[in-house]
Design a protein around this motif. Structure first.
Motif, PDB file in Angstrom:
ATOM      1  N   LEU A  43     -23.340 -10.081-103.500  1.00 26.29           N
ATOM      2  CA  LEU A  43     -23.926  -8.974-104.064  1.00 26.29           C
ATOM      3  C   LEU A  43     -24.997  -9.487-105.210  1.00 26.29           C
ATOM      4  CD1 LEU A  43     -21.180  -6.410-103.959  1.00 26.29           C
ATOM      5  CD2 LEU A  43     -23.154  -6.499-102.499  1.00 26.29           C
ATOM      6  N   PRO A  44     -24.324 -10.250-106.180  1.00 33.66           N
ATOM      7  CA  PRO A  44     -25.119 -10.845-107.535  1.00 33.66           C
ATOM      8  C   PRO A  44     -26.231 -11.613-107.147  1.00 33.66           C
ATOM      9  CG  PRO A  44     -22.701 -10.589-108.032  1.00 33.66           C
ATOM     10  CD  PRO A  44     -22.852 -10.480-106.471  1.00 33.66           C
ATOM     11  N   LYS A  45     -26.048 -12.443-106.174  1.00 29.07           N
ATOM     12  CA  LYS A  45     -27.117 -13.210-105.739  1.00 29.07           C
ATOM     13  C   LYS A  45     -28.241 -12.526-105.110  1.00 29.07           C
ATOM     14  CE  LYS A  45     -24.063 -17.145-104.246  1.00 29.07           C
ATOM     15  NZ  LYS A  45     -24.529 -18.250-105.490  1.00 29.07           N
ATOM     16  N   GLU A  85     -28.622 -15.049 -98.175  1.00 32.02           N
ATOM     17  CA  GLU A  85     -29.867 -15.084 -97.338  1.00 32.02           C
ATOM     18  C   GLU A  85     -30.010 -14.104 -96.406  1.00 32.02           C
ATOM     19  OE1 GLU A  85     -32.703 -16.748 -98.093  1.00 32.02           O
ATOM     20  OE2 GLU A  85     -31.963 -17.418-100.085  1.00 32.02           O
ATOM     21  N   GLU A  86     -28.958 -14.110 -95.521  1.00 36.34           N
ATOM     22  CA  GLU A  86     -28.635 -12.953 -94.419  1.00 36.34           C
ATOM     23  C   GLU A  86     -28.781 -11.781 -94.756  1.00 36.34           C
ATOM     24  OE1 GLU A  86     -25.491 -13.853 -91.396  1.00 36.34           O
ATOM     25  OE2 GLU A  86     -24.606 -11.982 -92.389  1.00 36.34           O
ATOM     26  N   THR A  87     -28.122 -11.301 -95.998  1.00 35.25           N
ATOM     27  CA  THR A  87     -28.522 -10.066 -96.529  1.00 35.25           C
ATOM     28  C   THR A  87     -29.765  -9.610 -96.885  1.00 35.25           C
ATOM     29  OG1 THR A  87     -26.025 -10.131 -97.067  1.00 35.25           O
ATOM     30  CG2 THR A  87     -27.629  -8.305 -98.199  1.00 35.25           C
ATOM     31  N   LEU A  88     -30.233 -10.761 -97.714  1.00 38.72           N
ATOM     32  CA  LEU A  88     -31.738 -10.649 -98.023  1.00 38.72           C
ATOM     33  C   LEU A  88     -32.811 -10.312 -96.638  1.00 38.72           C
ATOM     34  CD1 LEU A  88     -32.100 -13.282-100.708  1.00 38.72           C
ATOM     35  CD2 LEU A  88     -32.442 -10.893-101.025  1.00 38.72           C
ATOM     36  N   ALA A  89     -32.401 -10.896 -95.686  1.00 34.00           N
ATOM     37  CA  ALA A  89     -33.229 -10.812 -94.208  1.00 34.00           C
ATOM     38  C   ALA A  89     -32.928  -9.543 -93.865  1.00 34.00           C
ATOM     39  CB  ALA A  89     -32.750 -11.783 -93.285  1.00 34.00           C
ATOM     40  N   ARG A 137     -32.711 -10.986 -85.951  1.00 35.48           N
ATOM     41  CA  ARG A 137     -32.970 -12.535 -85.783  1.00 35.48           C
ATOM     42  C   ARG A 137     -32.931 -12.951 -86.993  1.00 35.48           C
ATOM     43  NH1 ARG A 137     -32.001 -14.728 -80.897  1.00 35.48           N
ATOM     44  NH2 ARG A 137     -32.782 -16.512 -81.838  1.00 35.48           N
ATOM     45  N   HIS A 138     -32.050 -14.004 -87.490  1.00 39.96           N
ATOM     46  CA  HIS A 138     -31.968 -14.618 -88.834  1.00 39.96           C
ATOM     47  C   HIS A 138     -31.290 -15.977 -88.364  1.00 39.96           C
ATOM     48  CE1 HIS A 138     -31.419 -15.772 -92.954  1.00 39.96           C
ATOM     49  NE2 HIS A 138     -30.181 -15.880 -92.708  1.00 39.96           N
ATOM     50  N   PHE A 144     -35.355   7.411 -95.575  1.00 39.48           N
ATOM     51  CA  PHE A 144     -34.116   7.650 -96.165  1.00 39.48           C
ATOM     52  C   PHE A 144     -33.928   6.395 -97.124  1.00 39.48           C
ATOM     53  CE2 PHE A 144     -33.559   9.619 -91.979  1.00 39.48           C
ATOM     54  CZ  PHE A 144     -33.127  10.973 -92.261  1.00 39.48           C
ATOM     55  N   GLY A 145     -33.173   6.706 -98.247  1.00 43.61           N
ATOM     56  CA  GLY A 145     -32.585   5.436 -98.790  1.00 43.61           C
ATOM     57  C   GLY A 145     -31.749   4.621 -98.140  1.00 43.61           C
ATOM     58  N   LEU A 146     -31.328   3.675 -98.548  1.00 46.26           N
ATOM     59  CA  LEU A 146     -30.543   2.758 -97.578  1.00 46.26           C
ATOM     60  C   LEU A 146     -29.668   2.048 -98.418  1.00 46.26           C
ATOM     61  CD1 LEU A 146     -30.118   1.626 -94.677  1.00 46.26           C
ATOM     62  CD2 LEU A 146     -31.843  -0.443 -95.137  1.00 46.26           C
ATOM     63  N   VAL A 147     -28.397   1.889 -97.689  1.00 46.61           N
ATOM     64  CA  VAL A 147     -26.943   1.143 -98.399  1.00 46.61           C
ATOM     65  C   VAL A 147     -26.970   0.002 -97.244  1.00 46.61           C
ATOM     66  CG1 VAL A 147     -24.832   0.979 -99.199  1.00 46.61           C
ATOM     67  CG2 VAL A 147     -26.204   3.190 -99.577  1.00 46.61           C
ATOM     68  N   VAL A 148     -27.067  -1.359 -97.707  1.00 44.76           N
ATOM     69  CA  VAL A 148     -26.982  -2.339 -96.884  1.00 44.76           C
ATOM     70  C   VAL A 148     -25.486  -3.114 -97.155  1.00 44.76           C
ATOM     71  CG1 VAL A 148     -27.807  -4.794 -96.241  1.00 44.76           C
ATOM     72  CG2 VAL A 148     -29.211  -2.776 -96.720  1.00 44.76           C
ATOM     73  N   PHE A 149     -24.757  -3.092 -96.154  1.00 46.00           N
ATOM     74  CA  PHE A 149     -23.191  -3.362 -96.148  1.00 46.00           C
ATOM     75  C   PHE A 149     -23.029  -4.937 -96.192  1.00 46.00           C
ATOM     76  CE2 PHE A 149     -22.691   0.840 -96.051  1.00 46.00           C
ATOM     77  CZ  PHE A 149     -21.294   1.233 -96.225  1.00 46.00           C
ATOM     78  N   VAL A 150     -22.258  -5.354 -97.241  1.00 45.33           N
ATOM     79  CA  VAL A 150     -21.950  -6.971 -97.083  1.00 45.33           C
ATOM     80  C   VAL A 150     -20.548  -7.043 -97.223  1.00 45.33           C
ATOM     81  CG1 VAL A 150     -21.928  -8.892 -98.600  1.00 45.33           C
ATOM     82  CG2 VAL A 150     -24.128  -7.287 -98.831  1.00 45.33           C
ATOM     83  N   HIS A 151     -20.112  -7.715 -95.944  1.00 41.52           N
ATOM     84  CA  HIS A 151     -18.520  -7.524 -95.823  1.00 41.52           C
ATOM     85  C   HIS A 151     -17.693  -8.459 -96.737  1.00 41.52           C
ATOM     86  CE1 HIS A 151     -19.934  -5.602 -92.073  1.00 41.52           C
ATOM     87  NE2 HIS A 151     -20.277  -6.764 -91.823  1.00 41.52           N
ATOM     88  N   GLY A 152     -16.437  -8.202 -96.577  1.00 39.88           N
ATOM     89  CA  GLY A 152     -15.465  -9.124 -97.313  1.00 39.88           C
ATOM     90  C   GLY A 152     -15.099 -10.143 -96.464  1.00 39.88           C
TER      91      GLY A 152
END
Length: 354
Positions: free
Chosen positions: A162-164, A130-134, A51-52, A71-79
């Motif tokens: 990504l940089p943000k 902000e969505e990725t941070l959530a 929920r965001h 586990f370590g985690l990779v969060v995906f950010v789409h194009g």
């Protein structure tokens, strides 16, 4: 006798046809089995929701095939575009490569895509950050995720997100940036000219396209409405009202300040040799100028396109389809998947960037 011979020949013909059909079924079954096998990944996928901003986002958490973690985690950010959580299964070879290093992967469908609520065209790059941070905050609450080993993977338009995220959350352990752009307007100009060259445009076609671009930029600078855009540019088949609002909100995007703010975060920068979308020479120069050499590694893939797909494969629709069905891991440029696995393993060994 002639009728008997005819019946014998007819019987033989039917039997021949039968065996042809049996052979076709066996071949089809064999190919189908190969396709299923090649599209089966060493992963445990879990459907998850987030929920965001008043909306429900649908996603997938793909964990390694065994163990409870954390586990370590990779969060995906789409194009760019309406991308679902698996990117039409395109992400699964990547998830598997990360799982080999002991990492899970987390990806949510964009707002308005595959069950996620909202509209991705209503988002700014800040909204996407902000969505990725959530998503990162959500993941840190899970017992099967190691909150100290969360990083980001993103491609293309994700270069402005990504940089943000890494600048705002200094707990982000790493960034894998694939074909990222730096400046929206320069990227757009490069893409336009590269596509015109690729399509064999003559001088008059190039001049016409550049005039249209200048008109569009003038309209963007003064915050023109979609109706004003249509009135001045005319043919707007490639730009919908929603797309115009999206461009208006994001056309000033530039990654430089956020890259400076995320200095010290290990970065793997993957660049393609056949990229008509992003000026990879500019991207590499900016990243090398801003980020410390001790935390930046650049991987070049001369035979790859913008999506890090093998250029020859992408150039043939038949070969591209066959590869996607029967050997999806080979869609990517040689070494691309393994390099990312090594990057994460070396981070786990405390060696910084790979």
């Amino acid at each position: 006798m002639p009728r008997r011979r005819e019946r014998v020949r007819a019987g033989r013909g039917r039997r021949g046809l039968w065996w042809v059909l049996v052979g076709a079924v066996l071949v089809a079954g064999g190919l189908g089995g190969i396709a299923v096998w090649q599209n089966t990944y060493a992963l445990r996928e879990e459907h998850v929701t987030l929920r965001h901003d008043g909306h429900r986002l649908e996603g997938v958490l793909a964990r390694p095939p065994a163990g409870d973690g954390p586990f370590g985690l990779v969060v995906f950010v789409h194009g760019d575009g309406p991308v679902d959580a698996t990117h039409d299964t395109f992400y699964r070879p990547l998830w598997e490569s990360f799982a080999r290093a002991g990492y899970a992967s987390l990806s949510f469908s964009k707002p308005g895509v595959a069950g996620s609520e909202g509209d991705w065209l209503e988002q700014s790059m800040d909204d996407r950050a902000e969505e990725t941070l959530a998503a990162v905050a959500w993941a840190r609450k899970r017992p099967d995720v190691d909150g100290r080993r969360i990083g980001l993977w993103g491609a293309s338009q994700a270069g402005w997100v990504l940089p943000k995220v890494a600048a705002r959350d200094r707990g982000i352990r790493f960034v894998i940036a694939v074909s990222p752009a730096v400046n929206w307007l320069r990227q757009g100009r490069y893409n336009l000219l590269a596509e015109l060259r690729r399509d064999g445009a003559d001088r008059h076609q190039v001049e016409k396209a550049m005039r249209r671009r200048e008109t569009t930029l003038r309209l963007l600078r003064r915050g023109a409405s979609y109706e004003e855009y249509r009135a001045e540019v005319g043919d707007s088949a490639d730009i919908s009202p929603g797309r115009w609002r999206f461009i208006t909100a994001n056309h000033t995007s530039d990654a430089v300040a956020d890259l400076r703010a995320m200095r010290g975060t290990p970065v793997l920068l993957a660049l393609a040799g056949h990229d008509v979308n992003v000026d990879v020479a500019e991207t590499e120069a900016v990243y090398r100028e801003i980020l410390p050499a001790s935390t930046l590694r650049v991987a070049h893939y001369p035979d790859a396109t913008h999506a890090l797909v093998d250029h020859d494969t992408e150039s043939s629709s038949l070969r591209l389809t066959a590869t996607a069905v029967f050997a999806p891991r080979k869609l990517y440029a040689a070494g691309f998947l393994d390099r990312q696995t090594r990057f994460l393993r070396r981070l786990g060994a405390g060696e910084g960037a790979a």
